[in-house]
Design a protein around this motif. Sequence first.
Motif, mmCIF file in Angstrom:
data_model
loop_
_atom_site.group_PDB
_atom_site.id
_atom_site.type_symbol
_atom_site.label_atom_id
_atom_site.label_comp_id
_atom_site.label_asym_id
_atom_site.label_seq_id
_atom_site.Cartn_x
_atom_site.Cartn_y
_atom_site.Cartn_z
ATOM 1 N N LYS A 169 -30.085 -6.740 4.968
ATOM 2 C CA LYS A 169 -30.534 -8.032 5.377
ATOM 3 C C LYS A 169 -30.912 -9.110 4.622
ATOM 4 O O LYS A 169 -30.648 -10.189 4.588
ATOM 5 C CB LYS A 169 -31.570 -7.817 6.713
ATOM 6 N N ALA A 170 -31.972 -8.614 3.663
ATOM 7 C CA ALA A 170 -32.568 -9.620 2.685
ATOM 8 C C ALA A 170 -31.581 -9.854 1.416
ATOM 9 O O ALA A 170 -31.722 -11.167 1.201
ATOM 10 C CB ALA A 170 -33.793 -8.913 2.124
ATOM 11 N N ARG A 171 -31.001 -8.787 1.067
ATOM 12 C CA ARG A 171 -29.889 -9.270 -0.118
ATOM 13 C C ARG A 171 -28.621 -8.718 0.373
ATOM 14 O O ARG A 171 -28.189 -7.565 -0.250
ATOM 15 C CB ARG A 171 -30.594 -8.641 -1.208
ATOM 16 N N PRO A 172 -27.722 -9.240 0.888
ATOM 17 C CA PRO A 172 -26.433 -8.648 1.711
ATOM 18 C C PRO A 172 -25.406 -8.107 0.442
ATOM 19 O O PRO A 172 -24.600 -7.274 0.991
ATOM 20 C CB PRO A 172 -26.001 -9.883 2.324
ATOM 21 N N GLY A 173 -25.531 -8.891 -0.568
ATOM 22 C CA GLY A 173 -24.282 -8.450 -1.550
ATOM 23 C C GLY A 173 -24.743 -7.409 -2.540
ATOM 24 O O GLY A 173 -23.996 -6.594 -3.132
ATOM 25 N N PHE A 174 -25.991 -6.967 -2.666
ATOM 26 C CA PHE A 174 -26.456 -6.046 -3.522
ATOM 27 C C PHE A 174 -25.774 -4.558 -3.014
ATOM 28 O O PHE A 174 -25.645 -3.926 -2.062
ATOM 29 C CB PHE A 174 -28.081 -5.566 -3.597
ATOM 30 N N GLY A 175 -25.368 -3.617 -4.233
ATOM 31 C CA GLY A 175 -24.895 -2.270 -4.120
ATOM 32 C C GLY A 175 -26.166 -1.286 -3.845
ATOM 33 O O GLY A 175 -27.403 -1.792 -3.872
ATOM 34 N N PHE A 176 -25.666 0.119 -3.499
ATOM 35 C CA PHE A 176 -26.717 0.926 -3.177
ATOM 36 C C PHE A 176 -26.326 2.156 -4.037
ATOM 37 O O PHE A 176 -25.206 2.594 -4.118
ATOM 38 C CB PHE A 176 -26.847 1.230 -1.676
ATOM 39 N N LEU A 177 -27.146 2.993 -4.523
ATOM 40 C CA LEU A 177 -27.257 4.316 -4.910
ATOM 41 C C LEU A 177 -28.181 5.263 -3.693
ATOM 42 O O LEU A 177 -29.420 4.847 -4.262
ATOM 43 C CB LEU A 177 -27.231 4.607 -6.348
ATOM 44 N N LEU A 178 -27.684 5.874 -2.865
ATOM 45 C CA LEU A 178 -28.654 6.427 -2.077
ATOM 46 C C LEU A 178 -28.527 8.002 -2.003
ATOM 47 O O LEU A 178 -27.360 8.582 -2.287
ATOM 48 C CB LEU A 178 -27.818 6.228 -0.324
#
Length: 265
Positions: A60-69
């Motif tokens: 929601k805050a930074r829509p474009g960032f990727g993730f490593l979960l």
Amino acid sequence: MIVRSAILNVMMGAARKAGRGLVRDFGEVEKLQVSMKGTSDFVTSADLQAEKILRQELKKARPGFGFLLEEGGEVAGDDKSHRWIIDPIDGTTNFIHGIPHFAISIGLERDGELVAGVVYEPISDSMFHGEKGGGAYLNDWRLRVSARRKLEDAVLTTGIPHRGRSGQEPFLKELVAVMENTAGVRRFGSAALDLAYVAAGRCDGYWEHGLKPWDIAAGIVLVREAGGYVTDFDGKGDMLANGDVVAANDHLQAKLVSLLKKARG
Ligand code: LIP
């Protein structure tokens, strides 16, 4: 008064929101549905729910960032420069056993460099946070690594390889060397908090093998920002790639690396 960056506020807000669910679930730990994921690696419904909240809030805050979960793996974003590295519960085994020592860990990588970290212990409401160049804090307290200069005075933490993990024999060699040369060793069960404790000067150093990026990304930022050093077992900066970590203050870090290397042979 501390002025925190917008990004750190986002990370802390997400951790607090996910933490509320974990506190509730921890209170009902016996009722949780626990399923096995690989050898000795548990995933709880709390883990998945916390990860979902973290992902939603950060997106929601930074829509474009990727993730490593930890649970969801790699999720590419439109913004190729930024990636969140997230462990919704670091210390899952503690959580499952009703031991109140676990944390949410959120690291932020920019162009391959770790630039911010939050390690949040929801049971005690302890928010460890730090940003490159901005220092490390526990809630509002500025953190500083310990000032001990001699290994013989140092208390260290570590992770003991459990069932399903390799490296048990070499670890025992390291442990004997550390036992012979320091004031004591602790095994708390959360790598993220082990690093946060080094940053806070509660422990003088920490070492462990075979970790995942989500266990250590945030904690590495905390130690560095508290004036400490983190390397792998060759004294290099490849911790996220090889999962090996040695963290301590500037007097002890190189000594610890060399003690461990010698012990391992
Ligand atoms: C755990 C760590 C723990 C370490 C385990 C494990 P999890 O992470 O933080 O201290 O020794 O090997 O990786 O599985 O609870 O996220």
